[in-house]
Write an enzyme that holds these catalytic residues in place. Structure first.
Site, PDB file in Angstrom:
ATOM      1  NE  ARG A   7      -3.663  -2.395   2.228  1.00 39.17           N
ATOM      2  CZ  ARG A   7      -4.634  -2.722   3.064  1.00 39.17           C
ATOM      3  NH1 ARG A   7      -4.946  -1.907   4.054  1.00 39.17           N
ATOM      4  NH2 ARG A   7      -5.309  -3.852   2.916  1.00 39.17           N
ATOM      5  NE  ARG A  21      -1.219   4.328   9.097  1.00 39.16           N
ATOM      6  CZ  ARG A  21      -2.493   3.970   8.898  1.00 39.16           C
ATOM      7  NH1 ARG A  21      -2.887   3.656   7.705  1.00 39.16           N
ATOM      8  NH2 ARG A  21      -3.333   3.948   9.907  1.00 39.16           N
TER       9      ARG A  21
END
Length: 425
Positions: free
Chosen positions: A262, A277
Site C-alpha cells: 500500500r 503502517r
RNA sequence: GGAGAAGUACCCAAGUGGCUGAAGGGGCUCCCCUGCUAAGGGAGUAGGUCGUGUAAGCGGCGCGAGGGUUCAAAUCCCUCCUUCUCCGCCA
C-alpha cells in the site's frame, strides 16, 4: 457497483442513503440524464439495425435469384452510416455512465449506525481486558530493537521508509503466525487454501473496487498495467470474475496468505513508528462467496473466524460496528476487530470483516445459478482479515513482554516455534 | 525474447462473404424397449446480455477482445490477449 435498475427506480431513496456516508457523491445527479440518453440512443440504433438486417436478407435473396439489388444497397448504405454515428455517441454515453457508476459507493445496510467518523463507530462486543504491567511496558519497536528481531534502519537503507527486516525469532514468529492462522482456517473453519499472484491487472482492481477511485493508494508496475495487490482480497475475489457458479457449491470459502502493498498516500505522519503502517505487510485473508439471503449470517461467521485467532492467541480485543462515515467505499456493513496495543494505550485495528453484498459481484460479474433452470443472480461477497500479521506480531510482543525484556510465546504458537517458551532467552 | 499453430455454444467440433444463432457428435430433458444394469430406438432443448412491454412476446448484440473493409463479416484486413509446440534465457 449499484444496480442500475434500482438506481433508476428509487433514485431519491438511494441518494438519501448514500448521503449518510458523508462522501462526495460527485456526479450522481447526472445519472438520470445519462441513463435516459443511453436508452434513447439504443432504441434509435436498434430500430435502424433491424431495418438493415431486413434489407440485407432481401439483398441476399435477390442476389441468389441473380436480380438487381442496387436500389436496396444504396438505401442500406445510408442506414449504416447513421448507425455508425449513433453507435459512436452511444459508446461515449455508456463510457461516461460507466465511470459514474464505478464511482458511486455501496449503500450502507440498515443495521449500520449513522455517523460521521470513527468516533461514531459502535462497540459490538469486547473480549478480554487490556493488559496491565507491574513494570514500565515497552513499545514493540523498542523491544524489537533490543531483541534484535526487527530492523527498521537497515530497511530504510535498502528500500526506504515504512519497510522492515524481520530477523531471527522475529522472522520465525511471523512465519509461525502465518502457519498457525492458515491451519486454523483451513482445518477448523473449512476454508480452502489459496496462494495467489501478488500482481493483478486493472480489471481485477476495478472488480473489487480499488479502482478507478483510489489509484493513488496502490503501487503500479511501470512496464505493464499491473498493480501490486493491497490485499489478497483482490486476486482471490477476482478468481471467480466473469464466472457463473453453481448454487449448490455455495458458500465458497478461501483463505489466502499474501504480502500486501500500500502506498499509504495521505497517511504521511501517521503511525510512523513500528510495524503498524508499512508499505509492505503480510496478511492472511478470508474470502467468501455466498447466496444473497445468507450474507448477513455469513458476515457474523467470518467475523467469528477472525476473532477466533485473537482468542486463541489470548489477545484482548473489541469488535466495532463501523458507522456510515467510516465504512469504506465498497462495504455495505463492516466490523473492525481492534486489538489492545499497550504502546498506543488503546485498541488498534487488526482486522476488517465486510459484507459487500452484490457490489463487488456486479463489478466483477460473479454470478450463480440456484439450479440448472433458474436465472442467474449475483453472489454476495465477503472478506475479512484473519489477521494482519505485522500488527499481530506487534500485539504479541507488547502484550506478552516480560520485565526482563523477553517475550513469552503464546501457547498455541509454541509448536510452530520449535517449542520455545520465550523470545530472547 | 525468437519461430510456428490455435482460440466457434456446457464439452468436442464443421464452417473462406449473403439461405449460419451457427452442421455433426457428446451431454442434458422426456418417451419407448429391456427382469435389473449395460446397451439400443425415438423426440426435444441450446448460453448470456441489453432495449421494449404489466405480460406472452418482439427486437438488438454475440463465433478470444477491440478496431477496420463491405450494402452485408464466424468468414477478408489490422492491433491486442490467451493457450499449445519448438528454440533461447532463467529461479
Amino acid at each position: 457497483m449499484l444496480d442500475v435498475k434500482k438506481l433508476r427506480k428509487d433514485f431519491d431513496e438511494v441518494k438519501q442513503k448514500l448521503e449518510k456516508r458523508g462522501e462526495d457523491l460527485g456526479n450522481l445527479e447526472k445519472f438520470e440524464e445519462l441513463d435516459q440518453k443511453r436508452r434513447a440512443l439504443i432504441q434509435e440504433t436498434e430500430e435502424l439495425k433491424q431495418r438493415r438486417n431486413q434489407v440485407s436478407q432481401e439483398v441476399a435473396q435477390l442476389k441468389r435469384e441473380k436480380k438487381d439489388a442496387d436500389h436496396l444497397i444504396s438505401e442500406t448504405k445510408e442506414v449504416s452510416q447513421k448507425i455508425k454515428a449513433i453507435d459512436e455517441e452511444l459508446k461515449e454515453t455508456e463510457e461516461t455512465l460507466q465511470q459514474l457508476l464505478l464511482s458511486i459507493p455501496n449503500i450502507p445496510h440498515e443495521s449500520v449506525p449513522v455517523g460521521e467518523d470513527e468516533s461514531d463507530n459502535e462497540l459490538a462486543r469486547k473480549w478480554g481486558e487490556p493488559s496491565s504491567f507491574s513494570f514500565e511496558a515497552k513499545a514493540h519497536w523498542d523491544l524489537g530493537r533490543d531483541l534484535g528481531i526487527l530492523e527498521f534502519e537497515r530497511a530504510s537503507k535498502v528500500t526506504g521508509s515504512r519497510f522492515v527486516f524481520y530477523k531471527g525469532a522475529g522472522a520465525r514468529l511471523e512465519r509461525a503466525l502465518i502457519n498457525f492462522m492458515m491451519d486454523l482456517h483451513q482445518e477448523k473453519h473449512g476454508y480452502e487454501e489459496i496462494l495467489p499472484p501478488y500482481m493483478v491487472n486493472r480489471d481485477s482492481m476495478t472488480g473489487t473496487g480499488q479502482l478507478p477511485k483510489f489509484e493513488e493508494d496502490a503501487f503500479g508496475i511501470r512496464e505493464e498495467d499491473y498493480f501490486l495487490i493491497p490485499t489478497a482480497e483482490v486476486p482471490v475475489t477476482n478468481y471467480h470474475r466473469d464466472e457463473i457458479l453453481e448454487g449448490n457449491h455455495l458458500p465458497i470459502a478461501y483463505t489466502a496468505y499474501s504480502a500486501c502493498f500500500r502506498s499509504e498516500a495521505g497517511s504521511a505522519g501517521r503511525d510512523t513508528r513500528g510495524l503498524i503502517r508499512q508499505h509492505q505487510f503480510n496478511k492472511v485473508e478470508l474470502v467468501r462467496f455466498v447466496k444473497p439471503e445468507e450474507s448477513y449470517d455469513e458476515l457474523e461467521k467470518i467475523t467469528g473466524h477472525a476473532e477466533k485467532v485473537l482468542q486463541l492467541l489470548e489477545l484482548p480485543y473489541r469488535v466495532m460496528n463501523m458507522c456510515t462515515g467510516d465504512l469504506g467505499f465498497t462495504a455495505a456493513k463492516k466490523y473492525d476487530l481492534e486489538v489492545w496495543l499497550p504502546s498506543y494505550n488503546n485498541y488498534k485495528e487488526i482486522s476488517s470483516c465486510s459484507n459487500f453484498e452484490d457490489f463487488q459481484a456486479r463489478r466483477a460479474n460473479i454470478r450463480f445459478k440456484r439450479d440448472q433452470k433458474s436465472k442467474t443472480e449475483f453472489v454476495h461477497t465477503l472478506n475479512g482479515s484473519g489477521l494482519a500479521l505485522g500488527r499481530t506480531v506487534a500485539a504479541i510482543m507488547e502484550n506478552y513482554q516480560q520485565e526482563d525484556g523477553t517475550i513469552r510465546i503464546p501457547d498455541v504458537l509454541r509448536s510452530y516455534m520449535g517449542n520455545k517458551e520465550y523470545i530472547g532467552k
